[in-house]
Design an enzyme around this catalytic site. Structure first.
Site, PDB file in Angstrom:
ATOM      1  N   LYS A  19       8.008  39.155  56.036  1.00 42.65           N
ATOM      2  CA  LYS A  19       6.896  38.576  55.576  1.00 42.65           C
ATOM      3  C   LYS A  19       5.733  39.725  55.254  1.00 42.65           C
ATOM      4  O   LYS A  19       5.404  40.584  56.225  1.00 42.65           O
ATOM      5  CB  LYS A  19       6.354  37.491  56.554  1.00 42.65           C
ATOM      6  CG  LYS A  19       4.767  36.985  55.914  1.00 42.65           C
ATOM      7  CD  LYS A  19       4.297  35.850  56.902  1.00 42.65           C
ATOM      8  CE  LYS A  19       3.233  35.167  56.314  1.00 42.65           C
ATOM      9  NZ  LYS A  19       2.622  34.137  57.153  1.00 42.65           N
ATOM     10  N   TYR A  64       6.596  40.022  60.401  1.00 42.29           N
ATOM     11  CA  TYR A  64       5.449  40.261  59.689  1.00 42.29           C
ATOM     12  C   TYR A  64       4.955  41.639  59.666  1.00 42.29           C
ATOM     13  O   TYR A  64       4.854  42.481  60.540  1.00 42.29           O
ATOM     14  CB  TYR A  64       4.277  39.456  60.425  1.00 42.29           C
ATOM     15  CG  TYR A  64       3.248  38.920  59.573  1.00 42.29           C
ATOM     16  CD1 TYR A  64       3.041  39.382  58.306  1.00 42.29           C
ATOM     17  CD2 TYR A  64       2.237  37.911  60.241  1.00 42.29           C
ATOM     18  CE1 TYR A  64       2.060  38.786  57.377  1.00 42.29           C
ATOM     19  CE2 TYR A  64       1.196  37.475  59.181  1.00 42.29           C
ATOM     20  CZ  TYR A  64       1.141  37.787  57.744  1.00 42.29           C
ATOM     21  OH  TYR A  64       0.077  37.496  57.053  1.00 42.29           O
TER      22      TYR A  64
END
Length: 257
Positions: free
Chosen positions: A107, A82
């Protein structure tokens, strides 16, 4: 969540989904805890991991790569990294982590599309010719508002917090995007997603608090948030209800067409 709660949440998610969809469990924070959570997720039956930022400090690129490498090595589970907050990768470090055997995705929660374009080029170039599945995701809050921009870069996958409390709206929007139904996309953005973002921005932490409140309003008592987050004020709960009803009405109208 503390470790025992975390393990129970992952275990229940695995039991309820029963293999119908993969379960990716979050981990992150201080390195020893990130590795502990990763192993707990594996033992509870998770299919993969989402690696959130390390604790507090803004590390250099080499430190971020070492952090990802260490957590990825704690289990054999595929791991999605992330990119957000203090975990900011440059193109070179993004390519470095993409090479790691268990890292399966990236992400983006930063939203700098120019920077993301450079990361996409670096990672795609690094993996060109390699037999390795790798996915990019739009991970911005209320990602629906930026879906079309990300799709322009070739990033079609996104996570939908709205799905937790209004799956009808989330799925209708997703189908409209895939079918290039601009009329329905614009109607849902205008009636639901943009007002939801405006409400979300009134208080820090509402990206989480409003989701839990929305779940309660739809009939499932999930309790409130824990400090330092705060639950929505009464007037904001009323506004959330009106916004949700407006989005559902658009979906109902689209279904009747």
């Amino acid at each position: 969540l503390e470790p025992q709660e975390y393990a129970e949440v992952v275990r229940v998610a695995v039991e309820v989904t029963a293999g119908q969809v993969p379960v990716y469990a979050g981990t992150g924070g201080p390195l020893p805890l990130a590795r502990q959570f990763a192993r707990a997720a594996r033992d509870a039956g998770a299919d993969g991991l989402l690696l959130l930022p390390p604790y507090l400090v803004k590390p250099p690129a080499a430190g971020l790569v070492a952090y990802v490498e260490s957590v990825a090595a704690a289990t054999e589970l595929p791991l999605v990294v992330y990119h957000r907050d203090n975990a900011r990768f440059d193109p070179a470090s993004a390519a470095d982590i993409a090479r790691l055997p268990h890292v399966a995705g990236f992400k983006d929660g930063v939203g700098d599309l120019g920077h993301l374009s450079r990361i996409l080029s670096a990672v795609r170039g690094e993996l060109r010719g390699a037999d390795k599945p790798f996915q990019f995701f739009n991970g911005l809050p209320t990602a629906e508002t930026t879906v079309t921009a990300y799709r322009g870069l070739g990033v079609e996958l996104y996570s939908s917090a709205v799905f937790c409390f209004a799956p009808e709206i989330s799925l209708a929007f997703h189908h409209a995007v895939r079918e290039d139904d601009r009329e329905l996309v614009d109607a849902l953005l205008t009636s639901f997603f943009h007002p939801l973002v405006s409400l979300r921005e009134k208080v820090p932490g509402y990206a989480v608090s409003l989701v839990k409140a929305g779940v309660r309003q739809r009939g499932l008592d999930v309790g409130g948030v824990r400090p330092p987050l705060v639950d929505p004020a009464p007037e904001h709960l009323d506004e959330l209800r009106r916004i949700t009803e407006a989005g559902l009405a658009v979906c109902a109208g689209a279904g009747a067409r």
